[in-house]
Design a protein around this motif. Sequence first.
Motif, mmCIF file in Angstrom:
data_model
loop_
_atom_site.group_PDB
_atom_site.id
_atom_site.type_symbol
_atom_site.label_atom_id
_atom_site.label_comp_id
_atom_site.label_asym_id
_atom_site.label_seq_id
_atom_site.Cartn_x
_atom_site.Cartn_y
_atom_site.Cartn_z
ATOM 1 N N SER A 105 0.834 -1.211 0.000
ATOM 2 C CA SER A 105 0.000 0.000 0.000
ATOM 3 C C SER A 105 0.869 1.262 0.000
ATOM 4 N N GLU A 106 1.892 1.252 0.823
ATOM 5 C CA GLU A 106 2.758 2.438 0.917
ATOM 6 C C GLU A 106 3.551 2.657 -0.375
ATOM 7 N N GLU A 107 4.096 1.570 -0.930
ATOM 8 C CA GLU A 107 4.947 1.713 -2.117
ATOM 9 C C GLU A 107 4.152 2.031 -3.375
ATOM 10 N N ILE A 108 2.960 1.486 -3.496
ATOM 11 C CA ILE A 108 2.179 1.791 -4.699
ATOM 12 C C ILE A 108 1.727 3.255 -4.642
ATOM 13 N N GLY A 109 1.471 3.739 -3.423
ATOM 14 C CA GLY A 109 1.132 5.154 -3.246
ATOM 15 C C GLY A 109 2.299 6.036 -3.642
ATOM 16 N N ASN A 110 3.471 5.675 -3.156
ATOM 17 C CA ASN A 110 4.679 6.422 -3.511
ATOM 18 C C ASN A 110 4.880 6.490 -5.014
ATOM 19 N N ALA A 111 4.732 5.346 -5.662
ATOM 20 C CA ALA A 111 5.014 5.285 -7.093
ATOM 21 C C ALA A 111 4.042 6.170 -7.875
ATOM 22 N N PHE A 112 2.752 6.043 -7.618
ATOM 23 C CA PHE A 112 1.785 6.789 -8.429
ATOM 24 C C PHE A 112 1.641 8.246 -7.996
ATOM 25 N N THR A 122 -4.846 1.618 -8.749
ATOM 26 C CA THR A 122 -5.751 0.466 -8.677
ATOM 27 C C THR A 122 -5.632 -0.391 -9.933
ATOM 28 N N ALA A 123 -5.491 0.267 -11.085
ATOM 29 C CA ALA A 123 -5.333 -0.490 -12.326
ATOM 30 C C ALA A 123 -4.055 -1.332 -12.262
ATOM 31 N N PHE A 124 -2.987 -0.731 -11.751
ATOM 32 C CA PHE A 124 -1.751 -1.501 -11.641
ATOM 33 C C PHE A 124 -1.928 -2.652 -10.651
ATOM 34 N N GLY A 162 -0.351 -11.110 -5.281
ATOM 35 C CA GLY A 162 -1.173 -10.926 -4.092
ATOM 36 C C GLY A 162 -2.636 -11.310 -4.243
ATOM 37 N N ILE A 163 -3.316 -11.271 -3.104
ATOM 38 C CA ILE A 163 -4.757 -11.526 -3.029
ATOM 39 C C ILE A 163 -5.369 -10.131 -2.926
ATOM 40 N N SER A 164 -6.043 -9.700 -3.996
ATOM 41 C CA SER A 164 -6.409 -8.286 -4.119
ATOM 42 C C SER A 164 -7.704 -7.917 -3.414
ATOM 43 N N ARG A 165 -7.642 -6.791 -2.729
ATOM 44 C CA ARG A 165 -8.843 -6.221 -2.102
ATOM 45 C C ARG A 165 -8.968 -4.759 -2.529
ATOM 46 N N VAL A 166 -10.177 -4.397 -2.938
ATOM 47 C CA VAL A 166 -10.481 -3.028 -3.350
ATOM 48 C C VAL A 166 -11.266 -2.376 -2.220
ATOM 49 N N MET A 167 -10.956 -1.124 -1.919
ATOM 50 C CA MET A 167 -11.655 -0.388 -0.867
ATOM 51 C C MET A 167 -12.897 0.282 -1.432
ATOM 52 N N SER A 168 -13.992 0.241 -0.682
ATOM 53 C CA SER A 168 -15.177 1.021 -1.059
ATOM 54 C C SER A 168 -15.580 1.846 0.163
ATOM 55 N N SER A 169 -15.442 3.163 0.035
ATOM 56 C CA SER A 169 -15.484 4.069 1.182
ATOM 57 C C SER A 169 -16.789 4.849 1.278
ATOM 58 N N ALA A 200 -0.008 -12.834 0.676
ATOM 59 C CA ALA A 200 -0.142 -11.381 0.816
ATOM 60 C C ALA A 200 -1.542 -10.904 0.450
ATOM 61 N N LEU A 201 -2.192 -10.236 1.380
ATOM 62 C CA LEU A 201 -3.478 -9.587 1.105
ATOM 63 C C LEU A 201 -3.102 -8.157 0.722
ATOM 64 N N THR A 202 -3.425 -7.759 -0.507
ATOM 65 C CA THR A 202 -2.919 -6.491 -1.033
ATOM 66 C C THR A 202 -4.029 -5.471 -1.250
ATOM 67 N N PHE A 203 -3.667 -4.202 -1.141
ATOM 68 C CA PHE A 203 -4.656 -3.123 -1.252
ATOM 69 C C PHE A 203 -3.933 -1.813 -1.491
ATOM 70 N N VAL A 204 -4.586 -0.886 -2.178
ATOM 71 C CA VAL A 204 -4.027 0.455 -2.369
ATOM 72 C C VAL A 204 -4.199 1.246 -1.070
ATOM 73 N N ASP A 205 -5.401 1.147 -0.481
ATOM 74 C CA ASP A 205 -5.650 1.772 0.825
ATOM 75 C C ASP A 205 -6.611 0.888 1.601
ATOM 76 N N ASN A 206 -6.606 1.016 2.929
ATOM 77 C CA ASN A 206 -7.624 0.335 3.723
ATOM 78 C C ASN A 206 -8.346 1.374 4.570
ATOM 79 N N HIS A 207 -9.308 0.919 5.385
ATOM 80 C CA HIS A 207 -10.153 1.878 6.108
ATOM 81 C C HIS A 207 -9.376 2.688 7.139
ATOM 82 N N ASP A 208 -8.221 2.213 7.565
ATOM 83 C CA ASP A 208 -7.400 2.992 8.500
ATOM 84 C C ASP A 208 -6.470 3.938 7.747
ATOM 85 N N ASN A 209 -5.644 3.369 6.852
ATOM 86 C CA ASN A 209 -4.600 4.232 6.285
ATOM 87 C C ASN A 209 -5.129 5.215 5.248
#
Length: 474
Positions: A251-258, A311-313, A320-327, A282-291
């Motif tokens: 989550s941190e590195e994909i944020g940094n990159a984009f 998210t596209a990347f 990883g095992i992908s999870r998408v956030m819906s806020s 690995a359970l992977t995500f761009v963001d979760n409800h905390d961060n």
Amino acid sequence: QHNPHWWGNRNTIVHLFEWKWSDIAQECESFLGPRGFAGVQVSPVNENIIAAGRPWWERYQPISYKLTTRSGNEEEFGDMVRRCNDVGVRIYVDVLLNHMSGDFDGVAVGTAGTEAEPRKKSFPGVPYTAQDFHPTCEITDWNDRFQVQQCELVGLKDLDQSSDWVRSKLIEFLDHLIELGVAGFRVDAAKHMASEDLEYIYSSLSNLNIDHGFPHNSRPFIFQEVIDHGHETVSRDEYKDLGAVTEFRFSEEIGNAFRGNNALKWLQSWGTGWGFLPSGQALTFVDNHDNQRDAGAVLNYKSPRQYKMATAFHLAYPYGISRVMSSFAFDDHDTPPPQDAQERIISPEFDEDGACVNGWICEHRWRQIYAMVGFKNAVRDTEITGWWDNGDNQISFCRGHKGFLAFNNNLYDLSQDLNTCLPAGTYCDVISGSLIDGSCTGKSVTVNENGYGYIHIGSDDFDGVLALHVDAKV
Ligand code: QV4
């Protein structure tokens, strides 16, 4: 317990944060099933404390294991699980095994009407008494194993999972959910519990319910919330063999990159090459409800262009095992979910494009995001090939002969012939439009006999990514 029990070729989980059970049931039938989502992570299901103003985080303060919250009651929960399973969408529950509620003045009344006296560590609805908890102490040193695992995380009464009684109550709670047809669990605050205790609990659980379509002897999927930025005393490695672990470094590195802090060309070695866990753990995500609520590198819906690219990347790169956030929309850490004057959570409403309008963000309903869920299904089980980059922030790659992605995060256009690895033909870019009745509402790309096509992503295009796949051939 690393198998998420996905149906068919599906492979993306969505976290419908704070949604009501009846709305999720409806969403499974009308949107998630048809769009190929594999599963839903739901908010905590068991009774919680009622906090002033009804912040979302009150649900992380349990009072009992009765299944009544602002999302609905046990009957509504059971109905949701059945209806989602019927359309091939699995349900994973966020479970709180580490603690009960924090201090509350006097007698607290929970969302199912159960009374408790948290200050006295008295939770008659379970029941738990003071002897079921670790003695009170504060976590001041996050690299002290004793403090992290036996003191109280933000003052939440810390259960002693080595006790037979506590174990039996937790197992009973989880087995009840398995009986109702769930496919697995997100284990909150796993880092704050000894892995030996969790191993005992996980291995004692029932198999998944065959009446809900799970094969005989299916074990519940487990993904554990362990925040490990590296070099921590309590590390992700202690948990990864028991079940999947949330990979926060992703989550941190994909944020940094984009965000442009790191050139996209470096993503070529994404995954274990970046020190992340093995893909299946690995359970992977761009963001979760905390961060998503913290400032910093992590991207959220408030930076939509970069968020959609990240998210596209995430969904295109096979890791990883992908999870998408819906806020839901928030201003600060405590903003409650959309609610009415009686503090009841309100249902999402949609405009004619299917986007949410009344305080729910519903990232999973953004075309660029659900289209990538479809992409991931279409290219499942293919390898990454044909990596190309411009030495900076323009990259492209193929997924076997089934899919192709290109990104432009530079301030100038990407315009050139690139190898898409696809069979000859015309493909619809599922980011800028959709394939409707055989015609493409966005950009189309014609691929020649050698697999090459002319790719254009202008630096001022609405989206900085283009995606082609075999299920969207014009
Ligand atoms: C306050 C003080 C404390 C004091 C305490 C007692 O801040 O210093 O000790 O009072 O008097 C809420 C309030 C918080 C309050 C606490 C207890 O925000 O200020 O403490 O209640 O009354 C969520 C929220 C928290 C919330 C908590 C319980 O994020 O703000 O606390 O729910 O309602 C670490 C962990 C990781 C954790 C992460 C947030 O390793 O496991 O912190 N993440 C998970 C969940 C997260 C949840 C919890 C754990 C707790 O993802 O959403 O916290 O279940 O990194």
